[in-house]
Write a protein that holds these residues in place. Structure first.
Motif, PDB file in Angstrom:
ATOM      1  N   ALA A   1      36.336  27.852  43.862  1.00 32.86           N
ATOM      2  CA  ALA A   1      36.128  29.304  43.979  1.00 32.86           C
ATOM      3  C   ALA A   1      34.872  29.582  44.801  1.00 32.86           C
ATOM      4  O   ALA A   1      34.847  30.475  45.653  1.00 32.86           O
ATOM      5  CB  ALA A   1      36.000  29.926  42.589  1.00 32.86           C
TER       6      ALA A   1
ATOM      7  N   GLY B   1      38.508  32.746  34.665  1.00 26.14           N
ATOM      8  CA  GLY B   1      37.948  34.102  34.676  1.00 26.14           C
ATOM      9  C   GLY B   1      37.174  34.434  33.415  1.00 26.14           C
ATOM     10  O   GLY B   1      36.162  35.128  33.457  1.00 26.14           O
TER      11      GLY B   1
ATOM     12  N   ASP C   1      39.706  34.184  38.329  1.00 25.97           N
ATOM     13  CA  ASP C   1      40.964  34.421  37.618  1.00 25.97           C
ATOM     14  C   ASP C   1      42.057  33.513  38.167  1.00 25.97           C
ATOM     15  O   ASP C   1      42.827  32.923  37.410  1.00 25.97           O
ATOM     16  CB  ASP C   1      41.387  35.898  37.760  1.00 25.97           C
ATOM     17  CG  ASP C   1      40.497  36.811  36.913  1.00 25.97           C
ATOM     18  OD1 ASP C   1      39.861  36.288  35.967  1.00 25.97           O
ATOM     19  OD2 ASP C   1      40.423  38.016  37.201  1.00 25.97           O
ATOM     20  N   ARG C   2      42.077  33.417  39.506  1.00 27.30           N
ATOM     21  CA  ARG C   2      43.090  32.560  40.130  1.00 27.30           C
ATOM     22  C   ARG C   2      42.913  31.109  39.722  1.00 27.30           C
ATOM     23  O   ARG C   2      43.881  30.352  39.625  1.00 27.30           O
ATOM     24  CB  ARG C   2      43.001  32.686  41.658  1.00 27.30           C
ATOM     25  CG  ARG C   2      44.113  33.543  42.237  1.00 27.30           C
ATOM     26  CD  ARG C   2      43.907  33.762  43.714  1.00 27.30           C
ATOM     27  NE  ARG C   2      44.011  32.558  44.514  1.00 27.30           N
ATOM     28  CZ  ARG C   2      43.489  32.431  45.741  1.00 27.30           C
ATOM     29  NH1 ARG C   2      42.813  33.438  46.266  1.00 27.30           N
ATOM     30  NH2 ARG C   2      43.636  31.324  46.408  1.00 27.30           N
TER      31      ARG C   2
ATOM     32  N   GLU D   1      33.756  41.473  43.049  1.00 27.11           N
ATOM     33  CA  GLU D   1      35.156  41.624  42.691  1.00 27.11           C
ATOM     34  C   GLU D   1      35.970  40.409  43.157  1.00 27.11           C
ATOM     35  O   GLU D   1      36.770  39.846  42.411  1.00 27.11           O
ATOM     36  CB  GLU D   1      35.705  42.884  43.365  1.00 27.11           C
ATOM     37  CG  GLU D   1      36.751  43.599  42.543  1.00 27.11           C
ATOM     38  CD  GLU D   1      37.084  44.939  43.187  1.00 27.11           C
ATOM     39  OE1 GLU D   1      38.261  45.129  43.546  1.00 27.11           O
ATOM     40  OE2 GLU D   1      36.149  45.763  43.367  1.00 27.11           O
ATOM     41  N   ARG D   2      35.680  39.999  44.381  1.00 27.04           N
ATOM     42  CA  ARG D   2      36.367  38.837  44.957  1.00 27.04           C
ATOM     43  C   ARG D   2      36.089  37.580  44.119  1.00 27.04           C
ATOM     44  O   ARG D   2      36.994  36.778  43.850  1.00 27.04           O
ATOM     45  CB  ARG D   2      35.893  38.629  46.392  1.00 27.04           C
ATOM     46  CG  ARG D   2      36.531  37.457  47.080  1.00 27.04           C
ATOM     47  CD  ARG D   2      36.103  37.370  48.546  1.00 27.04           C
ATOM     48  NE  ARG D   2      36.410  36.052  49.092  1.00 27.04           N
ATOM     49  CZ  ARG D   2      37.612  35.673  49.504  1.00 27.04           C
ATOM     50  NH1 ARG D   2      38.619  36.535  49.449  1.00 27.04           N
ATOM     51  NH2 ARG D   2      37.823  34.463  49.971  1.00 27.04           N
TER      52      ARG D   2
ATOM     53  N   GLN E   1      35.347  37.423  40.953  1.00 25.43           N
ATOM     54  CA  GLN E   1      36.085  37.495  39.690  1.00 25.43           C
ATOM     55  C   GLN E   1      37.569  37.173  39.923  1.00 25.43           C
ATOM     56  O   GLN E   1      38.189  36.459  39.133  1.00 25.43           O
ATOM     57  CB  GLN E   1      35.891  38.883  39.060  1.00 25.43           C
ATOM     58  CG  GLN E   1      36.254  38.966  37.586  1.00 25.43           C
ATOM     59  CD  GLN E   1      35.453  37.976  36.733  1.00 25.43           C
ATOM     60  OE1 GLN E   1      34.229  38.002  36.718  1.00 25.43           O
ATOM     61  NE2 GLN E   1      36.152  37.087  36.020  1.00 25.43           N
ATOM     62  N   ASP E   2      38.119  37.686  41.040  1.00 22.69           N
ATOM     63  CA  ASP E   2      39.507  37.391  41.417  1.00 22.69           C
ATOM     64  C   ASP E   2      39.735  35.897  41.561  1.00 22.69           C
ATOM     65  O   ASP E   2      40.703  35.344  41.033  1.00 22.69           O
ATOM     66  CB  ASP E   2      39.826  38.052  42.773  1.00 22.69           C
ATOM     67  CG  ASP E   2      40.362  39.454  42.579  1.00 22.69           C
ATOM     68  OD1 ASP E   2      40.474  39.867  41.400  1.00 22.69           O
ATOM     69  OD2 ASP E   2      40.649  40.124  43.595  1.00 22.69           O
ATOM     70  N   LEU E   3      38.817  35.264  42.314  1.00 20.19           N
ATOM     71  CA  LEU E   3      38.940  33.822  42.551  1.00 20.19           C
ATOM     72  C   LEU E   3      38.887  33.060  41.232  1.00 20.19           C
ATOM     73  O   LEU E   3      39.665  32.139  40.993  1.00 20.19           O
ATOM     74  CB  LEU E   3      37.815  33.341  43.479  1.00 20.19           C
ATOM     75  CG  LEU E   3      38.016  33.646  44.966  1.00 20.19           C
ATOM     76  CD1 LEU E   3      36.720  33.455  45.749  1.00 20.19           C
ATOM     77  CD2 LEU E   3      39.107  32.743  45.538  1.00 20.19           C
TER      78      LEU E   3
ATOM     79  N   ARG F   1      41.918  30.299  36.914  1.00 20.88           N
ATOM     80  CA  ARG F   1      42.114  30.343  35.462  1.00 20.88           C
ATOM     81  C   ARG F   1      40.829  30.044  34.681  1.00 20.88           C
ATOM     82  O   ARG F   1      40.852  29.476  33.600  1.00 20.88           O
ATOM     83  CB  ARG F   1      43.232  29.361  35.033  1.00 20.88           C
ATOM     84  CG  ARG F   1      44.600  29.780  35.619  1.00 20.88           C
ATOM     85  CD  ARG F   1      45.713  28.962  35.042  1.00 20.88           C
ATOM     86  NE  ARG F   1      45.594  27.568  35.377  1.00 20.88           N
ATOM     87  CZ  ARG F   1      45.232  26.614  34.526  1.00 20.88           C
ATOM     88  NH1 ARG F   1      44.985  26.923  33.273  1.00 20.88           N
ATOM     89  NH2 ARG F   1      45.139  25.375  34.931  1.00 20.88           N
TER      90      ARG F   1
ATOM     91  N   SER G   1      33.298  33.315  33.149  1.00 19.45           N
ATOM     92  CA  SER G   1      32.398  33.691  34.240  1.00 19.45           C
ATOM     93  C   SER G   1      30.926  33.776  33.826  1.00 19.45           C
ATOM     94  O   SER G   1      30.043  33.561  34.631  1.00 19.45           O
ATOM     95  CB  SER G   1      32.846  35.006  34.870  1.00 19.45           C
ATOM     96  OG  SER G   1      32.789  36.019  33.908  1.00 19.45           O
TER      97      SER G   1
ATOM     98  N   ASP H   1      35.175  33.615  52.305  1.00 22.07           N
ATOM     99  CA  ASP H   1      36.351  33.592  53.160  1.00 22.07           C
ATOM    100  C   ASP H   1      36.070  32.753  54.413  1.00 22.07           C
ATOM    101  O   ASP H   1      36.148  33.247  55.543  1.00 22.07           O
ATOM    102  CB  ASP H   1      36.719  35.037  53.559  1.00 22.07           C
ATOM    103  CG  ASP H   1      38.153  35.110  54.059  1.00 22.07           C
ATOM    104  OD1 ASP H   1      38.923  34.164  53.770  1.00 22.07           O
ATOM    105  OD2 ASP H   1      38.480  36.079  54.757  1.00 22.07           O
TER     106      ASP H   1
END
Ligand SMILES: Nc1ncnc2c1ncn2[C@@H]1O[C@H](COP(=O)(O)OP(=O)(O)OP(=O)(O)O)[C@@H](O)[C@H]1O
Ligand SMILES: [Mg+2]
Lengths: 401, 222
Positions: free
Chosen positions: B153, B132, B127-128, B120-121, B123-125, B130, B135, B159
């Motif tokens: 990403a 996404g 998306d951030r 999930e993280r 995919q979030d990264l 741009r 993928s 983290d």
């Protein structure tokens, strides 16, 4: 599933071009090794089968047939043939010193004509004394062969219960024999009485070259074992010296030529396999070295993300092992595709008996071959894999993509 | 102090002759700080960054993460430390060619742990960044800028405590460059230490600290 763990598989699946050359090389190695194993085993088994079928120490045939050498031409060359001698010769042979168990065979060749179902070698044996054919027939058929009942070799295209016509005499197929890899596979067997009927009919139809023969009082061949301790060559010369108009032949001498050419062919196959294997191994080593060098940067990237030297080496070896396994499987598969449909042609071309090993043995050879392919991949790449996995990361990152 | 280097130096060997690429240098990096190293090509920037990120052993001196002496560790310990604490964006192209964009991003998370918790993280990264929608695409289909953002990403997936970026904008246009620096700045604001090697003119707008590397010597400018 973890991406890093999957990487060896993904490298093969998603970069097929990269693995293809390596797989082709391993396939060549596997084709050669697997092929050599199967072929040499087939030849060895064919020879063993031939010796078992001969079963006798000495063969006695009419003198005029000695050129054709009876059994030899039937078993080794497969030309249907026939010839006869008086059955009193049996008693004369038995009287010779050193002669042990004896049995007789009666031959006839059928024709490729309307009177016969097929052009084959017909062999009559005497169930009461036979020790060469019957033990083998027993493997496939346990009953007694009745009148006009025949047993067919594995190469004859008819099955149990079929009726075949020989010189217009109908015969029933009682059983089909297991494969021997010899020309016996293209013979039809029956009791001597059945063959006598067929001979009678062939003479009646003017289709037998020995017109004046009385089928009831002839045999084609006497097969014998020598008594324990007797010298086979002495018995051979004893028979040739005391029995008129016959020729005694040591059966081993019949197959010794075949045995020699077999071991020659096996030797050539082994030699060729060894040479190809060594060459394939060397090219494999060069190919691995080139490819590993090309991928240095990618390996360094993995190290950057925390992959240790040991894990990197493991991952590369896993990919190599899989590549070689698949290549090995392909090579063995290609050999099987070539060998299965053409084994008859190969046998005819080499003119030697061949008997394919059974499924269990072939599976074993496949296992050995695949193991060898994986080992060859690991060994030929080991030095480069260890070197790249231990090399400085920053150095790898400096490699041009 | 998060990352500290005590009098590190690097001498390369070139055709049998010694070549000092990094003179004795002390260096430290703190959480929440975006630090940029500038300098001419060949001045030793990548060498410094590699030593600090646990990729290249210095000829002399030590590097500490928290209290741990990185180059006193054996390979598997140091590899683990690198994987768990550092997010590294190497100079140049760094995609693993057989992995999709998402798998590339998940790769650092899959070396020591199951990656499921990170999907999930990731995919979030993406998306951030741009990308996404890209993928499931293989890297060879990406543009230079997209590849770069994928690398960012990937560096952030676990983290990490420290992010190292070696010329992350070298092949990007102005807008993309600003975007990347924006993301790195944001990363620093979220409490990470960020060390960037860059020549970009816009650097002063983003950097908390700027160093200049000259012939293997590091001097602070800002
Ligand atoms: N493995 C090596 N062996 C010998 N010399 C090296 C090695 N690696 C780097 N160098 C040299 O050390 C010097 C510093 O290299 P480094 O890669 O750190 O420079 P850089 O500042 O990152 O340059 P760029 O901006 O072009 O990336 C250069 O002169 C380089 O040629
Ligand atoms: Mg550099």
């Amino acid at each position: 599933m973890r991406t890093f763990k999957k990487l060896p598989v993904l490298n093969i699946v998603r970069r097929p071009g990269r693995s293809a050359a390596l797989m082709a090389l391993t396939a060549l190695l596997s084709f050669t090794v697997f092929g050599a194993l199967v072929l040499t085993q087939s030849l060895g088994r064919g020879m063993a089968s031939l010796e078992r079928r001969l079963g006798a120490d000495i063969m006695v045939v009419p003198e005029e047939a000695a050129g054709k050498s009876g059994l030899e031409s039937i078993v080794l060359q497969g030309n249907p043939t026939y010839f006869y001698m008086d059955d009193t010769k049996l008693d004369e042979v038995r009287a010779v010193d050193g002669v042990g168990e004896t049995t007789t065979q009666l031959y006839l060749a059928s024709l490729a004509a309307s009177c016969c179902s097929a052009k084959v070698q017909l062999m009559g044996f005497d169930p009461a004394t036979d020790f060469t054919i019957e033990p083998w027939i027993r493997d496939s058929y346990s009953g007694e062969l009745g009148e006009m009942e025949i047993v067919v070799g594995s190469g004859i295209s008819s099955s149990e219960g079929d009726r075949l016509l020989f010189y217009d005499v109908p015969c029933t197929v009682a059983a089909k024999l297991t494969e021997t890899g010899t020309n016996y596979d293209r013979c039809v067997f029956a009791g001597e009485d059945t063959i006598r009927e067929l001979i009678k009919s062939s003479i009646g139809k003017q289709l037998n070259q020995f017109k004046g023969t009385d089928p009831q009082s002839v045999v084609s061949c006497i097969l014998l074992k020598v008594k324990d301790g007797a010298d086979i060559d002495e018995v051979v010369s004893g028979i040739n010296g005391s029995v008129a108009n016959v020729k005694a032949i040591r059966t081993a001498s019949l197959v010794s030529g075949t045995a020699k050419s077999l071991s020659g062919i096996s030797g050539i196959i082994r030699m060729a396999a060894a040479i190809v294997s060594v060459i394939a191994f060397i090219i494999l080593a060069i190919a691995f070295s080139m490819q590993i060098h090309e991928r240095k940067r990618e390996f360094a990237i993995l190290r950057v993300f925390g992959v240790s030297k040991g894990s990197l080496a493991k991952s590369i070896f896993a990919e190599i092992a899989m590549t070689c396994f698949l290549g090995g499987l392909a090579g063995a598969g290609i050999f099987a595709c070539v060998m299965i449909p053409f084994s008859g042609a190969v046998q005819g071309w080499l003119n030697v008996p061949m008997l394919m090993p059974g499924a269990a043995a072939v599976t074993g050879y496949l296992g050995i071959t695949l193991l060898l392919c994986v080992a060859a991949g690991a060994l030929s790449s080991a030095w480069n894999v260890l070197r790249v996995s231990r090399s400085e990361i920053s150095q790898g990152l400096r490699e041009e993509k | 102090m998060l990352l500290r280097a005590d009098s590190i130096s690097k001498v390369y060997e070139r055709r049998g002759r010694e070549f000092p690429a990094l003179n004795q240098t002390d260096f430290s990096l703190e959480e929440g700080c975006l630090c940029v190293v500038q300098g001419r090509s060949g001045s030793g920037k990548t060498t410094l960054l590699n030593i600090l990120s646990g990729i290249l052993a210095p000829t002399s001196g030590s590097v500490f993460l928290d209290q741990a002496d990185m180059y006193a560790m054996n390979d598997s310990e140091l590899s683990r430390l690198r994987g768990e604490n550092f997010g590294i964006i190497p100079q140049g192209e760094s995609a693993v060619s057989a992995l999709t964009v998402l798998e590339n991003v998940l790769l650092p998370a899959s070396v020591f742990t199951k990656e499921d918790a990170f999907i999930e993280r990731a995919q979030d990264l993406l998306d951030r960044m741009r990308i996404g929608k890209l993928s499931s695409v293989l890297p060879r289909e990406l543009s230079g800028g997209e590849m770069r953002r994928m690398a960012i990403a990937r560096a952030l997936i676990r983290d990490p405590k420290v992010v190292f970026a070696d010329e992350p904008t070298s092949d990007l246009d102005d807008a993309n460059t600003r975007e990347v620096f924006g993301i790195l700045k944001e990363t620093a604001r979220s409490g990470k230490a960020v060390l960037v090697v860059s020549h970009e003119k816009c650097v002063p707008e983003y950097a908390d600290i700027v160093y200049r590397m000259e012939g293997g010597s590091l001097n602070r400018c800002v």
